[in-house]
Design a protein around this motif. Structure first.
Motif, PDB file in Angstrom:
ATOM      1  N   ASP A  59       0.878  -1.166   0.000  1.00  0.00           N
ATOM      2  CA  ASP A  59       0.000   0.000   0.000  1.00  0.00           C
ATOM      3  C   ASP A  59       0.916   1.217   0.000  1.00  0.00           C
ATOM      4  O   ASP A  59       1.462   1.596   1.032  1.00  0.00           O
ATOM      5  N   TYR A 103       2.264   8.438  -1.428  1.00  0.00           N
ATOM      6  CA  TYR A 103       1.315   9.286  -2.172  1.00  0.00           C
ATOM      7  C   TYR A 103       0.094   8.457  -2.520  1.00  0.00           C
ATOM      8  O   TYR A 103       0.213   7.249  -2.792  1.00  0.00           O
ATOM      9  N   PRO A 104      -1.096   9.092  -2.554  1.00  0.00           N
ATOM     10  CA  PRO A 104      -2.326   8.353  -2.883  1.00  0.00           C
ATOM     11  C   PRO A 104      -2.323   7.777  -4.293  1.00  0.00           C
ATOM     12  O   PRO A 104      -2.987   6.780  -4.558  1.00  0.00           O
ATOM     13  N   GLY A 105      -1.585   8.401  -5.205  1.00  0.00           N
ATOM     14  CA  GLY A 105      -1.541   7.920  -6.584  1.00  0.00           C
ATOM     15  C   GLY A 105      -0.612   8.787  -7.400  1.00  0.00           C
ATOM     16  O   GLY A 105      -0.184   9.863  -6.954  1.00  0.00           O
ATOM     17  N   SER A 147       0.189   4.238  -0.484  1.00  0.00           N
ATOM     18  CA  SER A 147      -0.500   5.507  -0.210  1.00  0.00           C
ATOM     19  C   SER A 147       0.127   6.280   0.946  1.00  0.00           C
ATOM     20  O   SER A 147      -0.119   7.480   1.088  1.00  0.00           O
ATOM     21  N   ASP A 148       0.932   5.625   1.771  1.00  0.00           N
ATOM     22  CA  ASP A 148       1.641   6.357   2.825  1.00  0.00           C
ATOM     23  C   ASP A 148       2.677   7.305   2.219  1.00  0.00           C
ATOM     24  O   ASP A 148       3.122   8.254   2.882  1.00  0.00           O
ATOM     25  N   ALA A 175      -1.888  12.298  -7.854  1.00  0.00           N
ATOM     26  CA  ALA A 175      -2.382  12.919  -6.620  1.00  0.00           C
ATOM     27  C   ALA A 175      -1.881  14.358  -6.498  1.00  0.00           C
ATOM     28  O   ALA A 175      -0.729  14.654  -6.834  1.00  0.00           O
ATOM     29  N   TYR A 233       8.577   6.700  -4.087  1.00  0.00           N
ATOM     30  CA  TYR A 233       7.266   6.337  -4.634  1.00  0.00           C
ATOM     31  C   TYR A 233       7.377   5.920  -6.101  1.00  0.00           C
ATOM     32  O   TYR A 233       6.871   4.875  -6.512  1.00  0.00           O
ATOM     33  N   ARG A 276       6.857   1.901  -7.158  1.00  0.00           N
ATOM     34  CA  ARG A 276       5.741   1.647  -8.073  1.00  0.00           C
ATOM     35  C   ARG A 276       6.239   0.997  -9.360  1.00  0.00           C
ATOM     36  O   ARG A 276       5.620   0.072  -9.900  1.00  0.00           O
TER      37      ARG A 276
END
Length: 612
Positions: free
Chosen positions: A31, A36-38, A33-34, A41, A94, A98
């Motif tokens: 996850d 960045y949400p996407g 999102s910690d 974002a 991030y 990803r």
């Protein structure tokens, strides 16, 4: 500063992957999102905009003025620099994590490349800082440090920066190299990663083509003919691509040679030793001790393994074969989590508590998926977030040990985060401490719980093989790199030339019991460490030897060991290895230090021989 994406520095014993999670239970995914949400974002855009402006403001405020700053002023400067480091590290962590979830996704690759371009452009304005800082007079800096305890806390950072003083280029040249980096080594790294992720192997007897992870996994299959088929499939595909891999190695080695020459680095290894904050003679003592021990370690063990397997000679596809007495079993994820957590808790409840969020909060990505980077790693991200662990979990006992290893890294990174961004990063020589110690705790738990002599023998043999892979094999890798970089200084290396260097270290390290199939000479091609981080590999042997000595102190009942161990991990990069090991009565600069660790491996082989 973390201005590059995280590199998947696959650990020495990272499990080779396969194609499914069948029978493993529910495997966790990251996850992110910690961070960045996407990718689209607003928080990501906000941070990128802030970074660009902060870098420009930093240069405007401090460039050309460091020598005139008071102690408080220099402290403010360092803290501003650290804040930029956090944001740049968050962005690139991030983008990189990803990307490694699916290196074949062109959108993810573009996102990471664009992020790196923007971060590199922005941070070019900061290049002056270390250059100008290194021009400060020693007496002036000492006066500032003596008068401000908060500034003096950063002394280890300053010492590492100033170790580069003799190798510093002009400000203009340093800025050029910084700008040019995105089309230099990092571009060749991406080419290598994407090429490796896209390779497919036709293994005789398999219904479908397999990726690299799945094919490497077959080298541990109980069926000898399947291992042989996998080894030959690897050799065939590596040979077809060998010109590309030779080009990547030639280019990166030459680029390094040019930069080292300009920086007046005395050896290709000097930069790595400086970044590791370790003396060349310590590494040389480690290397020499391991090479001298080849006969009593790998040579002796593999001769024993040949006997167990009923073979007069071993082939390369037998090296990681399971023992004939080993009963293949699949260990589901829940059992793996329980095993490692209980092993950690038996040492100290706090260790298990620190590991818990990795399992509960999406900090582990465990499944084998198309396009996912191979192997395993733990990436610290930044001190204001938390680490992430990547595995390719297939339910083998070695996979459980890999989980214990990577969780050790993660726990170490969590504890060191209290030092702040600039002081938390642990030199590679100490970065393997908690990971190898976590493995040892898990191994000892499994050994204590072994119900039969055959199970104990299997565990001991597996541990010896892992230690040989971590120590003997990694020092052989280091010797290969040393030979390759030395040979490249005399001109372009042909694929056959690189193959010959590879084979020159294989028989020496593995021993006279082995025969080497045609094609094995190309197996240097898939080792990512040579590409991503030259001379990284000796850190594995350093860490294993260090932990063996540490564990011996623990087993001997050294008073207050647990508290001292936690303090060592919390120190991060704030202390030299000599200072960190002193409370345990250990000194890595003593050549005899390495013999202690090697004797532990030899002792396990003694036990195995006694079981005959």
């Amino acid at each position: 500063m973390r201005f590059s994406p995280p590199r998947p520095l696959f650990d020495a014993n990272a499990a080779a992957g396969g194609a499914s999670g069948k029978g493993l239970g529910s495997l966790p995914d990251w996850d992110l999102s910690d961070l960045y949400p996407g990718p689209d974002a607003p928080e990501y855009e906000r941070d990128m905009d802030w970074l660009i402006q902060a870098c420009a403001d930093f240069a405007a405020k401090y460039e050309g003025k460091l020598a005139s700053l008071s102690a408080a002023g220099l402290l403010g400067c360092v803290q501003d620099y650290e804040a930029i480091d956090v944001t740049a590290g968050r962005i690139m962590s991030y983008a990189g994590l990803r990307y490694y979830q699916n290196t074949m996704d062109s959108e993810r690759a573009k996102f990471m490349s664009d992020a790196q371009d923007e971060v590199t452009d922005a941070t070019t304005a900061l290049v002056f800082f270390s250059l100008e800082f290194n021009r400060l007079e020693d007496s002036h800096l000492e006066t500032l440090l003596a008068g401000n305890a908060d500034l003096a806390r950063y002394r280890p950072v300053f010492e590492r920066m100033r170790a580069m003083r003799p190798h510093q280029l002009s400000d203009e040249m340093e800025k050029f190299l910084h700008d040019q980096s995105v089309v230099g080594a990092s571009a060749w790294n991406k080419l290598f990663d994407e090429t490796m992720a896209g390779l497919m192997f036709r293994v005789e007897g398999e219904e479908e083509e397999l990726n690299l992870e799945a094919t490497l996994n077959l080298l541990t299959d109980p069926l000898r003919e399947k291992r042989e088929a996998a080894a030959k499939a690897l050799a065939l595909v590596f040979d077809k691509n060998i010109k590309l891999f030779a080009r990547v190695h030639n280019t990166l080695a030459k680029e390094k040679e040019i930069e080292d020459r300009w920086r007046k680095m005395p050896t290709p290894q000097t930069g790595r030793h400086l970044s590791n904050h370790v003396e060349p003679e310590v590494v040389e003592a480690l290397r020499n001790a391991v090479v001298a021990a080849y006969p009593k370690l790998s040579h002796r063990y593999y001769a024993l393994k040949a006997k167990w397997m009923g073979l007069e000679r071993l082939q390369v596809w037998d090296r990681n074969a399971p023992l004939p007495l080993e009963t293949p079993k699949v260990i589901d994820w829940a059992t793996a989590e329980k095993t490692v957590t209980e092993a950690y808790a038996a040492f100290h409840p706090e260790l298990a508590k620190l590991a818990e969020p990795f399992f509960k909060k999406g900090w582990i990505d465990a499944g084998v998926k198309p396009g996912k980077a191979p192997g395993a790693f733990a990436h610290p991200t930044v001190t204001t977030v938390h680490p992430y662990v990547m595995l390719n979990y297939l339910g083998k006992q070695r996979d459980v040990m890999t989980l214990a290893h990577e969780l050790g890294h993660g726990v170490h990174q969590v504890l060191a985060a209290g030092q702040g961004e600039l002081l938390s990063s642990t030199p590679l020589t100490l970065a393997e401490t908690a990971s190898v110690f976590g493995e040892m705790l898990t191994f000892r738990k499994l050994l204590d719980e072994a119900k039969t002599p055959a199970e104990k023998k299997t565990l001991l043999a597996g541990k010896v093989e892992d230690m040989i892979n971590t120590v003997v094999r990694q020092i052989a890798f280091y010797d290969f790199e040393c030979k390759l970089h030395a040979a490249r200084q005399d001109g372009e290396l042909t694929p056959d030339g690189i193959n010959a260097l590879w084979m020159s270290v294989q028989s020496e390290s593995l021993g006279p019991i082995f025969d080497f199939m045609d094609g094995y000479e190309t197996f240097w091609a898939y080792i990512p460490h040579f590409i991503h981080s030259p001379f990284y590999v000796y850190a594995y042997a350093f860490g294993d030897g260090l932990v063996n000595a540490l564990y011996a102190a623990y087993a001997d009942g050294l008073p207050g060991f647990e508290e001292k161990y936690f303090e060592l991990l919390k120190a991060g990069g704030s202390k030299h290895h000599k200072e960190l090991l002193a409370p345990f009565g250990l000194d890595a600069s003593d050549p005899k230090f390495w013999d202690k660790g090697l004797e532990m491996i030899a002792g396990f082989i003694d036990e195995l021989e006694a079981m005959e």
